[in-house]
Scaffold this motif. Structure first.
Motif, PDB file in Angstrom:
ATOM      1  N   MET A 150      94.646  52.180 -36.795  1.00  0.00           N
ATOM      2  CA  MET A 150      95.234  52.496 -35.493  1.00  0.00           C
ATOM      3  C   MET A 150      94.149  52.506 -34.410  1.00  0.00           C
ATOM      4  O   MET A 150      93.027  52.933 -34.656  1.00  0.00           O
ATOM      5  CB  MET A 150      95.901  53.862 -35.529  1.00  0.00           C
ATOM      6  CG  MET A 150      97.065  53.963 -36.496  1.00  0.00           C
ATOM      7  SD  MET A 150      98.513  53.033 -35.942  1.00  0.00           S
ATOM      8  CE  MET A 150      99.088  54.065 -34.594  1.00  0.00           C
ATOM      9  N   LYS A 156     101.753  49.454 -27.432  1.00  0.00           N
ATOM     10  CA  LYS A 156     102.158  49.956 -28.749  1.00  0.00           C
ATOM     11  C   LYS A 156     101.634  49.038 -29.856  1.00  0.00           C
ATOM     12  O   LYS A 156     101.148  49.506 -30.892  1.00  0.00           O
ATOM     13  CB  LYS A 156     103.680  50.071 -28.826  1.00  0.00           C
ATOM     14  CG  LYS A 156     104.208  50.571 -30.172  1.00  0.00           C
ATOM     15  CD  LYS A 156     105.727  50.740 -30.138  1.00  0.00           C
ATOM     16  CE  LYS A 156     106.293  51.088 -31.510  1.00  0.00           C
ATOM     17  NZ  LYS A 156     105.731  52.338 -32.058  1.00  0.00           N
ATOM     18  N   GLU A 207      98.837  49.868 -32.866  1.00  0.00           N
ATOM     19  CA  GLU A 207      99.125  49.618 -34.281  1.00  0.00           C
ATOM     20  C   GLU A 207      98.278  48.492 -34.861  1.00  0.00           C
ATOM     21  O   GLU A 207      98.482  48.088 -36.011  1.00  0.00           O
ATOM     22  CB  GLU A 207     100.614  49.309 -34.459  1.00  0.00           C
ATOM     23  CG  GLU A 207     101.518  50.487 -34.103  1.00  0.00           C
ATOM     24  CD  GLU A 207     102.996  50.183 -34.291  1.00  0.00           C
ATOM     25  OE1 GLU A 207     103.333  49.050 -34.721  1.00  0.00           O
ATOM     26  OE2 GLU A 207     103.816  51.078 -34.003  1.00  0.00           O
ATOM     27  N   ARG A 223      98.244  45.303 -34.305  1.00  0.00           N
ATOM     28  CA  ARG A 223      99.001  44.118 -34.683  1.00  0.00           C
ATOM     29  C   ARG A 223      98.275  42.857 -34.215  1.00  0.00           C
ATOM     30  O   ARG A 223      97.854  42.780 -33.061  1.00  0.00           O
ATOM     31  CB  ARG A 223     100.412  44.161 -34.093  1.00  0.00           C
ATOM     32  CG  ARG A 223     101.259  45.277 -34.683  1.00  0.00           C
ATOM     33  CD  ARG A 223     102.670  45.272 -34.109  1.00  0.00           C
ATOM     34  NE  ARG A 223     103.487  46.280 -34.794  1.00  0.00           N
ATOM     35  CZ  ARG A 223     104.176  46.064 -35.892  1.00  0.00           C
ATOM     36  NH1 ARG A 223     104.166  44.851 -36.449  1.00  0.00           N
ATOM     37  NH2 ARG A 223     104.887  47.024 -36.448  1.00  0.00           N
TER      38      ARG A 223
END
Length: 288
Positions: A1, A240, A244, A246
């Motif tokens: 994270m 977001k 995370e 991504r």
């Protein structure tokens, strides 16, 4: 994270559209935000908006096609807000012209404002993240790069945006070694002022700046239904995804079918053609 609160983030093209949405969300999450934009008044407006809500922001005039300008932006952000550990290389420009109608300056500008501008940002800020073994790089590509046949008269732009996707997915491999995160952001329809401001983004050495809206020629029809989402909402989505870690975030899942159809038709067909060709050659030569 990836933690956002307490960090310094720099957003290029932060004075409007997606960049503004990113800056507002980063500030709301507790980051200090350097808003870098080639139009300084736009950057100041967003910085003031953040400050009015109790956040910490700094407006910086910056041209991502100019390494000296980026070096100045880095120095100013570091001096006022602290070392940049969250980079959002978002600045870009667009065009809707047949490649035969584009001048050398037109092509240079589109490639530099998009692909080279992102590379310049990475070259400026990423080494410090490597040294600290901490940070995150997010770069804005486009559906035009993921689905380059999606809309015509976009060849230079699609090429540059596809290059961003390739660069970011490759950078992820080496960045992972140092604990640095990467995200390729692929926006679809997003409400912004790109059409109105685009000509003003063009530096003098590429034949600008200019005035007037981007003109979309007849025949440049989208090959998929487009929902234009608010930039503030898209900013929340992207932040977001960064939190995370991504590797890619797409602003609209509705293009999944178009992506599948495009690559089955073009890329899968190319695979099938190669397999069939070598099968025929093997039969002809008697070799496996």
């Amino acid at each position: 994270m990836t933690k956002v609160a307490g960090r310094t983030a720099l957003v290029t093209g932060g004075g409007s559209g997606i960049g503004r949405g990113l800056a507002l969300e980063l500030a709301a999450k507790g980051a200090s935000v350097a808003i870098a934009d080639i139009l300084p008044d736009n950057a100041r407006t967003v910085a003031e908006e953040i400050a009015a809500k109790g956040g910490k922001a700094l407006a910086i005039e910056c041209d991502v096609t100019d390494m000296a300008s980026l070096a100045d932006a880095k120095r100013m952000a570091s001096d006022r807000l602290g070392p940049v550990s969250l980079l959002f290389a978002n600045a870009g420009a667009t065009s809707f012209e047949r490649i035969t109608d584009m001048s050398a300056d037109d092509i240079d500008w589109i490639v530099h404002a998009n692909l080279i501008g992102v590379l310049n940002c990475v070259k400026t800020f990423y080494p410090d993240m490597v040294a600290a073994r901490d940070g995150h790089v997010c770069a804005t590509a486009s559906t035009a790069g993921l689905l380059p046949s999606w809309i015509p008269y976009h060849a230079a732009y699609s090429g540059a945006k596809m290059g961003i996707i390739g660069m970011m997915l490759n950078l992820a491999v080496e960045a992972r070694e140092y604990g640095v995160g990467t995200t390729a952001f692929v926006p679809h329809g997003v409400v912004s002022n790109m059409k109105a401001n685009n000509a003003r983004y063009r530096p003098a050495r590429f034949g600008g700046p200019g005035e007037g809206e981007v003109q979309i020629p007849d025949g440049a029809q989208w090959h998929a239904q487009v929902t234009f989402r608010p930039a503030e909402l898209v900013g929340k989505l992207v932040v977001k995804a960064v939190e995370e870690d991504r590797p890619m975030v797409i602003s609209d899942g509705s293009i999944r079918k178009t992506f599948d159809e495009t690559y089955r038709r073009i890329v899968y067909d190319a695979f099938d053609f190669a397999d069939a060709f070598y099968a025929e050659e093997s039969a002809f030569t008697g070799k496996d």
